[in-house]
Design a protein around this motif. Sequence first.
Motif, PDB file in Angstrom:
ATOM      1  N   ASN A  21       0.831  -1.140   0.019  1.00 47.88           N
ATOM      2  CA  ASN A  21      -0.225  -0.036  -0.005  1.00 47.88           C
ATOM      3  C   ASN A  21       0.846   1.403  -0.072  1.00 47.88           C
ATOM      4  N   SER A  22       2.101   1.230   0.658  1.00 47.00           N
ATOM      5  CA  SER A  22       2.936   2.288   0.394  1.00 47.00           C
ATOM      6  C   SER A  22       4.391   2.018   0.839  1.00 47.00           C
ATOM      7  N   PHE A  23       5.267   2.506   0.208  1.00 47.18           N
ATOM      8  CA  PHE A  23       6.756   2.292   0.204  1.00 47.18           C
ATOM      9  C   PHE A  23       7.411   3.301   0.374  1.00 47.18           C
ATOM     10  N   LYS A  24       8.116   3.544   1.525  1.00 45.60           N
ATOM     11  CA  LYS A  24       8.818   4.840   1.864  1.00 45.60           C
ATOM     12  C   LYS A  24      10.320   4.218   1.969  1.00 45.60           C
ATOM     13  N   THR A  25      11.248   5.039   1.744  1.00 48.62           N
ATOM     14  CA  THR A  25      12.709   4.730   1.805  1.00 48.62           C
ATOM     15  C   THR A  25      13.362   5.938   2.438  1.00 48.62           C
ATOM     16  N   ASN A  26      14.524   5.549   3.115  1.00 44.44           N
ATOM     17  CA  ASN A  26      15.288   6.451   3.786  1.00 44.44           C
ATOM     18  C   ASN A  26      14.861   7.352   4.723  1.00 44.44           C
ATOM     19  N   GLN A  27      14.010   6.896   5.462  1.00 46.20           N
ATOM     20  CA  GLN A  27      13.351   7.530   6.595  1.00 46.20           C
ATOM     21  C   GLN A  27      14.139   7.603   7.959  1.00 46.20           C
ATOM     22  N   PRO A  28      14.015   8.741   8.590  1.00 46.14           N
ATOM     23  CA  PRO A  28      14.701   9.048   9.882  1.00 46.14           C
ATOM     24  C   PRO A  28      14.367   8.143  10.762  1.00 46.14           C
ATOM     25  N   LEU A  29      15.276   7.137  11.488  1.00 48.14           N
ATOM     26  CA  LEU A  29      14.663   6.241  12.442  1.00 48.14           C
ATOM     27  C   LEU A  29      15.358   6.405  13.766  1.00 48.14           C
ATOM     28  N   SER A  30      14.523   5.832  14.868  1.00 47.68           N
ATOM     29  CA  SER A  30      15.317   5.999  16.115  1.00 47.68           C
ATOM     30  C   SER A  30      16.341   4.972  16.219  1.00 47.68           C
ATOM     31  N   LYS A  31      17.526   5.294  17.172  1.00 47.79           N
ATOM     32  CA  LYS A  31      18.630   4.748  17.387  1.00 47.79           C
ATOM     33  C   LYS A  31      18.081   3.109  17.898  1.00 47.79           C
ATOM     34  N   ASN A  32      17.036   3.200  18.486  1.00 51.07           N
ATOM     35  CA  ASN A  32      16.699   2.076  19.484  1.00 51.07           C
ATOM     36  C   ASN A  32      15.497   1.368  18.529  1.00 51.07           C
ATOM     37  N   GLN A  33      15.533   1.623  17.181  1.00 54.13           N
ATOM     38  CA  GLN A  33      14.414   1.053  16.324  1.00 54.13           C
ATOM     39  C   GLN A  33      14.407  -0.543  16.279  1.00 54.13           C
ATOM     40  N   PHE A  34      15.571  -1.146  16.348  1.00 52.00           N
ATOM     41  CA  PHE A  34      15.583  -2.579  16.144  1.00 52.00           C
ATOM     42  C   PHE A  34      16.369  -2.990  17.641  1.00 52.00           C
ATOM     43  N   ILE A  35      16.100  -2.427  18.496  1.00 50.19           N
ATOM     44  CA  ILE A  35      16.510  -3.068  19.900  1.00 50.19           C
ATOM     45  C   ILE A  35      15.263  -3.498  20.838  1.00 50.19           C
ATOM     46  N   PHE A  36      15.296  -4.717  21.221  1.00 48.07           N
ATOM     47  CA  PHE A  36      14.234  -4.968  22.145  1.00 48.07           C
ATOM     48  C   PHE A  36      14.510  -4.468  23.659  1.00 48.07           C
ATOM     49  N   VAL A  37      13.549  -3.705  24.106  1.00 48.72           N
ATOM     50  CA  VAL A  37      13.580  -2.871  25.421  1.00 48.72           C
ATOM     51  C   VAL A  37      12.746  -3.908  26.490  1.00 48.72           C
ATOM     52  N   ALA A  38      13.427  -4.508  27.209  1.00 54.49           N
ATOM     53  CA  ALA A  38      12.669  -5.566  28.102  1.00 54.49           C
ATOM     54  C   ALA A  38      11.438  -4.684  29.114  1.00 54.49           C
ATOM     55  N   SER A  39      12.021  -3.371  29.629  1.00 50.32           N
ATOM     56  CA  SER A  39      11.646  -2.604  30.381  1.00 50.32           C
ATOM     57  C   SER A  39       9.944  -2.208  29.846  1.00 50.32           C
ATOM     58  N   LYS A  40       9.926  -2.264  28.569  1.00 47.29           N
ATOM     59  CA  LYS A  40       8.560  -1.999  27.978  1.00 47.29           C
ATOM     60  C   LYS A  40       7.508  -3.057  28.199  1.00 47.29           C
ATOM     61  N   TYR A  41       7.855  -4.122  28.597  1.00 51.37           N
ATOM     62  CA  TYR A  41       6.908  -5.481  28.832  1.00 51.37           C
ATOM     63  C   TYR A  41       7.433  -5.742  30.326  1.00 51.37           C
ATOM     64  N   PRO A  42       6.765  -5.220  31.433  1.00 50.19           N
ATOM     65  CA  PRO A  42       7.205  -5.410  32.867  1.00 50.19           C
ATOM     66  C   PRO A  42       6.590  -6.889  33.206  1.00 50.19           C
ATOM     67  N   ASN A  43       5.487  -7.194  32.702  1.00 49.73           N
ATOM     68  CA  ASN A  43       4.606  -8.230  33.153  1.00 49.73           C
ATOM     69  C   ASN A  43       4.632  -9.584  32.306  1.00 49.73           C
ATOM     70  N   TYR A  44       5.386  -9.344  30.935  1.00 48.66           N
ATOM     71  CA  TYR A  44       5.471 -10.331  30.056  1.00 48.66           C
ATOM     72  C   TYR A  44       6.411 -11.584  30.396  1.00 48.66           C
ATOM     73  N   TYR A  45       5.966 -12.758  30.061  1.00 48.02           N
ATOM     74  CA  TYR A  45       6.706 -14.026  30.247  1.00 48.02           C
ATOM     75  C   TYR A  45       7.748 -13.881  29.148  1.00 48.02           C
ATOM     76  N   ILE A  46       9.131 -14.016  29.376  1.00 47.71           N
ATOM     77  CA  ILE A  46      10.184 -14.244  28.546  1.00 47.71           C
ATOM     78  C   ILE A  46      10.763 -15.640  28.267  1.00 47.71           C
ATOM     79  N   ASN A  47      10.269 -15.939  27.193  1.00 47.17           N
ATOM     80  CA  ASN A  47      10.381 -17.513  26.764  1.00 47.17           C
ATOM     81  C   ASN A  47      11.994 -17.521  25.935  1.00 47.17           C
ATOM     82  N   LYS A  48      13.152 -17.978  26.273  1.00 49.45           N
ATOM     83  CA  LYS A  48      14.078 -17.921  25.553  1.00 49.45           C
ATOM     84  C   LYS A  48      14.528 -19.494  25.107  1.00 49.45           C
ATOM     85  N   LEU A  49      14.276 -19.474  23.675  1.00 49.93           N
ATOM     86  CA  LEU A  49      14.157 -20.918  23.032  1.00 49.93           C
ATOM     87  C   LEU A  49      15.603 -21.496  23.019  1.00 49.93           C
ATOM     88  N   ASP A  50      16.846 -20.509  23.175  1.00 54.25           N
ATOM     89  CA  ASP A  50      18.022 -21.058  23.122  1.00 54.25           C
ATOM     90  C   ASP A  50      19.158 -20.283  24.087  1.00 54.25           C
TER      91      ASP A  50
END
Length: 220
Positions: A191-220
């Motif tokens: 539907n839309s295709f955008k390129t070379n957009q300004p992205l956050s430095k943490n765009q691709f980083i998982f921040v565990a503190s955002k999910y305090p009540n979530y169960y973290i299931n580590k497969l390996d």
Amino acid sequence: MNKIINTMTKTLQITFLFLISLFAHAQDKDAKDLLNQVTAKIKSYDNIIIDFKYSLNNAKENINQDSKGNVTMKSNQYVLNFMGVTKIFDGKKTYTIVPEDEEVTVSTVNEKDDNAITPSKMLTFFNTGYKCSMDELQDIKGRKIQYVKLVPMNTKDQRKEILLGIDIQTKHIYNLIETGKKGTKTTLTVNSFKTNQPLSKNQFIFVASKYPNYYINKLD
């Protein structure tokens, strides 16, 4: 006389088959050239953001489902939002976040594994493992969309064929229509295709503190 006619007939048949072969080869070359242009265009961008629609249809099973999603990609990293689930790949690990279950599944992905399906590969998957040929050229909402037919070389593949719609002007993928051997058809439309957009430095980083009540299931 009959012998001469038979010889001429055979010669014409051979010539006709030869011309068909040449035409098919030219079509395949044109298709491959177009796919190479798409790949080069994709690789030229620093990042890509896509909003898409995904449709699943199987007339025999009376299945007709539509879903929307979006994905942000940079190199091999991505954030995918689809069907209520968020996937983050930071280049080493994939974090699958399911709000409904309040669970995060963490797994390691080998990007060198050809069987590992990632959003970034979805834009270049067609480079290997398929026979390609030019299909129809369609005018869709004022855009010239050239379809390339991809047939899996692996006979065990459950997909019969894939039609890849490419915008002739931008060399961007417009849609992908996949037909299964059992009649299931899936369509992914951009539907839309955008390129070379300004992205956050943490765009691709998982921040565990955002999910305090979530169960973290580590497969390996």
